[in-house]
Design a protein around this motif. Structure first.
Motif, PDB file in Angstrom:
ATOM      1  N   LYS A 238       0.856  -1.186   0.000  1.00 28.73           N
ATOM      2  CA  LYS A 238       0.000   0.000   0.000  1.00 28.73           C
ATOM      3  C   LYS A 238       0.895   1.239   0.000  1.00 28.73           C
ATOM      4  CE  LYS A 238      -3.677  -2.246   2.693  1.00 28.73           C
ATOM      5  NZ  LYS A 238      -4.360  -2.288   4.008  1.00 28.73           N
ATOM      6  N   LYS A 240       0.538   5.709  -0.080  1.00 29.68           N
ATOM      7  CA  LYS A 240      -0.334   6.875   0.025  1.00 29.68           C
ATOM      8  C   LYS A 240      -0.093   7.890  -1.082  1.00 29.68           C
ATOM      9  CE  LYS A 240      -1.256  10.692   3.275  1.00 29.68           C
ATOM     10  NZ  LYS A 240      -0.919  11.226   4.615  1.00 29.68           N
ATOM     11  N   LYS A 241       1.170   8.140  -1.415  1.00 25.13           N
ATOM     12  CA  LYS A 241       1.506   9.255  -2.305  1.00 25.13           C
ATOM     13  C   LYS A 241       1.589   8.804  -3.765  1.00 25.13           C
ATOM     14  CE  LYS A 241       3.935  11.798   1.307  1.00 25.13           C
ATOM     15  NZ  LYS A 241       5.199  12.463   1.706  1.00 25.13           N
ATOM     16  N   THR A 265      -3.539   3.982  -1.375  1.00 27.71           N
ATOM     17  CA  THR A 265      -4.412   4.304  -0.246  1.00 27.71           C
ATOM     18  C   THR A 265      -3.565   4.764   0.922  1.00 27.71           C
ATOM     19  OG1 THR A 265      -6.171   3.436   1.173  1.00 27.71           O
ATOM     20  CG2 THR A 265      -4.341   1.957   0.718  1.00 27.71           C
ATOM     21  N   ASN A 266      -4.181   5.419   1.881  1.00 27.70           N
ATOM     22  CA  ASN A 266      -3.513   5.763   3.137  1.00 27.70           C
ATOM     23  C   ASN A 266      -3.656   4.576   4.089  1.00 27.70           C
ATOM     24  OD1 ASN A 266      -2.475   6.790   5.483  1.00 27.70           O
ATOM     25  ND2 ASN A 266      -3.898   8.507   5.661  1.00 27.70           N
ATOM     26  N   THR A 267      -2.593   3.840   4.266  1.00 26.57           N
ATOM     27  CA  THR A 267      -2.613   2.644   5.112  1.00 26.57           C
ATOM     28  C   THR A 267      -3.150   2.948   6.507  1.00 26.57           C
ATOM     29  OG1 THR A 267      -0.686   1.799   3.919  1.00 26.57           O
ATOM     30  CG2 THR A 267      -1.150   0.814   6.062  1.00 26.57           C
TER      31      THR A 267
END
Length: 481
Positions: A238, A240-241, A265-267
């Motif tokens: 996963k 985020k950026k 996604t933002n874990t």
């Protein structure tokens, strides 16, 4: 050949108004390289299908294939009459190509497909090359790069890793994308993943941990079914950026993972208390970002509240391990002693067996942050911790980076956790509440002090007074002149 190609591309992008640093160079090279690689991959699959008497349906519509818009040929050479350039090329890329590729995120059959990954990549990226003429020059270079043979793919993946490393050396936030590969390989070798293990990195960055795990397991794959398991049901991540996400996908594809299981996604947005057994993993290897801060609403997803990103990630990793599974996590060495991490240390020691700590010297990372690697197993309390302090006879830096040879003794001792000048064991009974201080204190390393007698100290002070008087006399003489 590929090395010179990358240098030439960087030289072109330096002259373009839209690409301003190494991060941009990697990003813009990546999407063009990806589309050229995709073209070659589709040709390879079409050839395999033909040999088996089957028909292959290309992923991309003909007008959006590399050989149509980027590098149409005639008699084996670029067809200048059909090849777009200048404003025509830029307008096509910005208004037609990118929207078409981004639409795959909606039209793909499932998130596990290459089509979906294409959609995700081009939903996150944008073309930053402002000059269509510069883009044409870059395309012409990439068109000369062939990815058919395993040797070519290996060279390309190795050079792409070099570009990621250079990006990590640029300062700013580039370092978060790169963990030194000798360290990752050593962690993977120490933990010995097996075919069939579900391996996870929730802070995937450039996917260095997953790439090295894939390379390790590929050597163990003994059948077509093993390779299918490795390709489809082994590596998960996963990120985020958007930039590291794209680089991670590209990096894994270049190393041979056709449809990486990496989610954008933002874990930390996931409540760790809602993680189900089916969502847990057999092995977690990761280097969560150092020094980040998370908002109060994100902290609500964790039983131990903290704004420190790395501490939240560690809670996520503990919750994401199945019982009996192992982890190797890189974290700042301040975790071992800071008072704000005491509750988390207690949680780690009581729910997991923290069986080894590798203490790394400064400058393993270009930012100079001191780090340790935590090795632990979920489901049993810690009784004894084996420490290994990596003491090198040189200073690390860009010209003298960490090597696998530096870590060879650690790896040789890891299974038995044997004692040496640089390694020792600590019984958990000596780790006292409430601080649960796990600081690295090598009992074999005696600090020597330079003790002097009173008369020696007086002599030194007298000598310093004489030198000071001489300097003052010279200053006064110069002023009088």
């Amino acid at each position: 050949m590929f090395e010179q190609c990358f240098k030439n591309i960087d030289d072109i992008l330096r002259k373009d108004a839209g690409a301003s640093n190494e991060l941009d160079y990697v990003e813009q090279t990546s999407w063009l390289l990806f589309l050229k690689y995709l073209e070659d991959l589709e040709k390879e699959k079409a050839g395999e299908a033909a040999l088996n008497g089957k028909t292959y349906s290309p992923i991309l519509a003909p007008e959006f294939s590399w050989s149509t818009w980027a590098y149409p040929t005639k008699d084996g050479k670029l067809d200048f009459h059909r090849a777009l350039t200048g404003d025509d090329l830029k307008v096509f890329v910005d208004t037609k190509l990118f929207p078409y590729l981004a639409s795959f995120k909606v039209s793909a059959a499932s998130p596990d497909t290459l089509e979906y990954k294409i959609g995700e990549i081009f939903s996150e990226l944008k073309n930053k090359i402002q000059s269509g003429y510069n883009m044409r020059d870059v395309i012409d270079i990439i068109a000369s790069m062939k990815f058919q043979t395993s040797a070519e793919k290996h060279e390309l993946s190795a050079l792409y890793e070099d570009k990621i490393q250079n990006m990590g050396n640029t300062g700013r936030n580039g370092g978060e994308y790169y963990t030194p590969r000798p360290l990752i390989r050593t962690i993977v070798k120490a933990l010995k993943p097996r075919i069939g293990d579900r391996i996870y990195d929730g802070a995937v960055g450039s996917a260095g941990f997953l790439v090295e795990a894939f390379d390790y397991l590929r050597r163990l794959a003994g059948s077509a079914e093993d390779m299918r398991t490795l390709q489809e049901r082994t590596l998960y991540g996963k990120e985020k950026k958007p930039l590291p996400y794209v680089i991670a996908i590209m990096n894994m594809i270049l190393h041979g993972v056709e449809a990486p299981n990496i989610v954008r996604t933002n874990t930390l947005a996931e409540d760790v208390r809602s993680i189900q057994s089916s969502q847990r993993y057999d092995l977690i290897i990761a280097n969560p970002p150092f020094g980040g801060k998370e908002r109060a609403e994100v902290q609500q997803n964790f039983p131990i509240k903290t704004s420190e990103t790395a501490y939240l990630f560690l809670q996520h990793f503990i919750a994401s391990l199945r019982a009996g599974a192992n982890a190797g996590i890189v974290i700042k060495n301040t975790f071992l002693s800071n008072s704000d991490a005491a509750a988390l240390r207690k949680e780690l020691l009581t729910t997991c067996n923290l069986y080894a700590v590798l203490d790394l010297p400064a400058k393993v990372f270009t930012a100079g942050v001191k780090t340790v690697v935590l090795f632990f197993k979920k489901g049993e309390p810690t009784r004894e911790i084996w420490y290994y302090q990596l003491n090198l006879n040189r200073n690390l830096g860009k010209t003298s980076p960490l090597t696998e040879a530096d870590l060879a003794d650690f790896l040789a001792r890891f299974d038995e956790r044997s004692d040496s000048e640089n390694s020792w064991r600590v019984d958990i009974s000596s780790v006292l509440a409430p601080s649960y201080d796990l600081s690295v204190k090598n009992p074999n390393k005696v600090e020597t002090a330079d003790y002097k007698t009173p008369s020696q100290i007086i002599d030194e002070i007298s000598n310093l007074d004489v030198k000071a008087a001489e300097i003052l006399a010279k200053i006064k003489w110069n002023i009088q002149i």
